[in-house]
Structure formats: structure tokens, C-alpha cells
Design a protein around this motif. Structure first.
Motif, PDB file in Angstrom:
ATOM      1  N   ILE A   8     -16.777  -2.162 -18.886  1.00 60.86           N
ATOM      2  CA  ILE A   8     -16.066  -3.237 -18.770  1.00 60.86           C
ATOM      3  C   ILE A   8     -14.664  -3.134 -17.959  1.00 60.86           C
ATOM      4  O   ILE A   8     -14.002  -2.035 -18.072  1.00 60.86           O
ATOM      5  CB  ILE A   8     -15.581  -3.820 -20.246  1.00 60.86           C
ATOM      6  CG1 ILE A   8     -16.597  -4.104 -21.138  1.00 60.86           C
ATOM      7  CG2 ILE A   8     -14.636  -5.100 -20.169  1.00 60.86           C
ATOM      8  CD1 ILE A   8     -16.155  -4.375 -22.593  1.00 60.86           C
ATOM      9  N   LYS A 134      -6.742  -2.656 -26.566  1.00 66.34           N
ATOM     10  CA  LYS A 134      -6.534  -3.513 -27.385  1.00 66.34           C
ATOM     11  C   LYS A 134      -6.092  -2.780 -28.691  1.00 66.34           C
ATOM     12  O   LYS A 134      -6.789  -3.015 -29.504  1.00 66.34           O
ATOM     13  CB  LYS A 134      -7.620  -4.339 -27.624  1.00 66.34           C
ATOM     14  CG  LYS A 134      -7.715  -5.721 -26.795  1.00 66.34           C
ATOM     15  CD  LYS A 134      -8.769  -6.586 -27.418  1.00 66.34           C
ATOM     16  CE  LYS A 134      -8.427  -8.055 -26.997  1.00 66.34           C
ATOM     17  NZ  LYS A 134      -9.323  -9.093 -27.492  1.00 66.34           N
ATOM     18  N   CYS A 157     -23.830  -3.644 -29.813  1.00 67.36           N
ATOM     19  CA  CYS A 157     -22.917  -2.877 -28.962  1.00 67.36           C
ATOM     20  C   CYS A 157     -21.669  -2.618 -29.751  1.00 67.36           C
ATOM     21  O   CYS A 157     -21.357  -3.397 -30.319  1.00 67.36           O
ATOM     22  CB  CYS A 157     -22.408  -3.874 -27.667  1.00 67.36           C
ATOM     23  SG  CYS A 157     -21.318  -3.055 -26.533  1.00 67.36           S
TER      24      CYS A 157
HETATM   25  C1  LIG Z   1     -18.982  -6.026 -25.323  1.00 69.83           C
HETATM   26  C2  LIG Z   1     -17.879  -6.575 -25.495  1.00 69.83           C
HETATM   27  N1  LIG Z   1     -17.282  -6.626 -26.934  1.00 69.83           N
HETATM   28  C3  LIG Z   1     -16.334  -7.114 -27.319  1.00 69.83           C
HETATM   29  C4  LIG Z   1     -15.387  -7.784 -26.346  1.00 69.83           C
HETATM   30  C5  LIG Z   1     -14.021  -8.406 -26.857  1.00 69.83           C
HETATM   31  O1  LIG Z   1     -14.133  -9.899 -26.692  1.00 69.83           O
HETATM   32  P1  LIG Z   1     -13.190 -10.997 -27.232  1.00 69.83           P
HETATM   33  O2  LIG Z   1     -12.919 -10.578 -28.429  1.00 69.83           O
HETATM   34  O3  LIG Z   1     -13.533 -12.172 -26.741  1.00 69.83           O
HETATM   35  O4  LIG Z   1     -11.887 -10.261 -26.261  1.00 69.83           O
HETATM   36  P2  LIG Z   1     -11.580 -10.315 -24.813  1.00 69.83           P
HETATM   37  O5  LIG Z   1     -12.381  -8.994 -24.128  1.00 69.83           O
HETATM   38  O6  LIG Z   1     -12.256 -11.519 -24.189  1.00 69.83           O
HETATM   39  O7  LIG Z   1     -10.029 -10.096 -24.711  1.00 69.83           O
HETATM   40  C6  LIG Z   1     -15.769  -7.787 -24.937  1.00 69.83           C
HETATM   41  N2  LIG Z   1     -15.003  -8.395 -24.119  1.00 69.83           N
HETATM   42  N3  LIG Z   1     -16.963  -7.284 -24.545  1.00 69.83           N
END
Ligand SMILES: Cc1ncc(COP(=O)(O)OP(=O)(O)O)c(N)n1
Ligand code: TZP
Ligand code: MG
Length: 205
Positions: A8, A134, A157
Motif C-alpha cells: 500500500i 495507523k 488480507c
Molecule cells: C488492504 C487494506 N486493508 C485495510 C485498509 C484500511 O482501510 P480503511 O479502514 O478505509 O482506512 P484507510 O486506509 O482508507 O485510511 C486498507 N486501506 N487496505
């Protein structure tokens, strides 16, 4: 293929972003998620299109985080949505059946069962470990992962504070994909670090 290392993006932009992602792809990353929280739609559109081309050159899947419009505009392979993003049903209505939709389920199995019933293509749980990116994310357990593996037919995942040291515990308990930001993109040798993750992901019995 929804298996192995799922990187990511770390907020880098421009040539630095593309260079880091290409290194991860050379190391064998199977999926790349473009995660950019800025309001610069022009830059995000340009970067998403460039990342899509790069991923497809390396036969990897390209996923856009949060933004279903951007995902559709650049014909991404998929989108990832969480509780503050488009609902799964709205995303499916907008994107159609051919685009992959991943759903964050945090530490809640019920969310995952519901997302699976609504047609999600993969489920994400986490954070499993303290995340540099996070730190306030809810904490998921290996027991949850075990239960999810037994009850879900979808790819699973894992995310959150993943390192080469703790990744085997996630794979051994049913994770198909390892979503990583810091431990790959802060590495001094991203190609080698990604290669190590891919090797791990293909050795668990
Ligand atoms: C593969 C994957 N898993 C979890 C997340 C987290 O998504 P989210 O809770 O919407 O938080 P943000 O990443 O949008 O801040 C992710 N992005 N990818
Ligand atoms: C987006 C997200 N959601 C839960 S943890 C996380 C960040 C994962 O990043 P890192 O691999 O640096 O812990
Ligand atoms: Mg989100």
C-alpha cells in the motif's frame, strides 16, 4: 492473483512514488494499492494511471483506496473500501461485477460475513500489530483470523504493523495476503524486502 504481498503506497508522490512501487513490483508484490488522502485530484489521477500501467507491466493487480470514481476512471483492477468510504453495494452498483472490491472489517467477523454475503471479493482484517501508519486502528487477533478462515471462502488480507518477523504467524493462521506499508516502503532495499515477503508467502504449508 489475490495471494502474497499486497503493498500500500506510503504517501510518496511523483517519481519517488513510482520508483518505490516499481521496486516492490520487481520484488514480486502481487497487489499494489494506491492510498493517497490528498485533495489534489489532478495529481492523484495522473499517479493512479501511471501506477495502473506499472502494475500491469509486472502482472500485478492495481487497487485504488477509498475512491470508486478514480478507480473507474483509470480502469483499476479493484477498489478498497472501509467504514468511512462508499458502501459495498453502492461501489458494486457503480463499478459493476468485473472490478474487485475489498472491504475493511477491522476486528469484526460479523462485518466480514455480511460483506461476503453482499459480494465482496476479498476481506481485510487488522491491525494485527501496532501500526506506524495507523496507531489508533482497532486490534485484530490471530484467533479472529482462524475463525474467519474457517467461515469465509473469500481471500483474506491481514494488515497493520506487519513485519517479516510477525508475517509467518498471519500466514499460518489463514491470511492469503499481507498488506504492508512501512516495513516495505521504509526499507533501504525495497526489492529485497518485497522478495523476502513473497518468499514467505509461498513457503507456508
Ligand atoms: C488492504 C487494506 N486493508 C485495510 C485498509 C484500511 O482501510 P480503511 O479502514 O478505509 O482506512 P484507510 O486506509 O482508507 O485510511 C486498507 N486501506 N487496505
Ligand atoms: C491503512 C491501515 N489500516 C489498518 S493498519 C493500516 C496501515 C498499515 O500500515 P503499516 O504497514 O505501516 O502498519
Ligand atoms: Mg478507506
Amino acid at each position: 492473483m489475490m495471494q502474497g504481498l499486497y503493498v500500500i503506497t506510503d504517501g510518496s508522490t511523483g517519481d519517488v512514488l513510482l520508483d518505490k512501487v516499481e521496486q516492490a513490483l520487481r520484488g514480486g508484490a502481487a497487489l499494489v494499492q494506491y492510498r493517497d488522502k490528498s485533495m489534489d485530484a489532478t495529481r492523484r489521477g495522473q499517479e493512479a494511471a501511471a501506477l495502473r500501467d506499472l502494475c500491469h507491466h509486472y502482472h500485478a493487480l492495481f487497487i485504488v483506496n477509498d475512491d470508486v470514481v478514480l478507480a473507474k476512471t483509470v480502469q483499476a483492477d479493484g477498489v478498497h473500501v472501509g467504514r468511512d468510504d462508499s458502501a459495498l453495494r453502492a461501489a458494486r452498483d457503480y463499478l459493476g461485477k468485473s472490478t474487485l472490491i475489498g472491504v475493511s472489517c477491522y476486528n469484526r467477523l460479523a462485518l466480514a460475513l455480511d460483506a461476503a454475503a453482499q459480494g465482496a471479493d476479498y476481506i481485510a482484517f487488522g491491525s494485527f500489530f501496532p501500526s506506524p501508519t495507523k496507531p489508533d486502528a482497532p486490534r485484530a487477533t490471530l484467533e479472529l483470523l482462524q475463525q474467519a478462515r474457517q467461515q469465509l471462502a473469500l481471500p483474506i488480507c491481514a494488515i497493520g504493523g506487519i513485519t517479516l518477523d510477525n508475517a509467518p504467524s498471519l500466514l499460518a493462521n489463514g491470511a492469503d495476503m499481507l498488506a504492508v506499508i512501512t516495513d516495505v516502503f521504509n526499507s533501504s532495499d525495497i526489492v529485497q524486502q518485497a522478495t523476502r515477503y513473497q518468499a514467505l508467502a509461498h513457503t507456508v504449508p
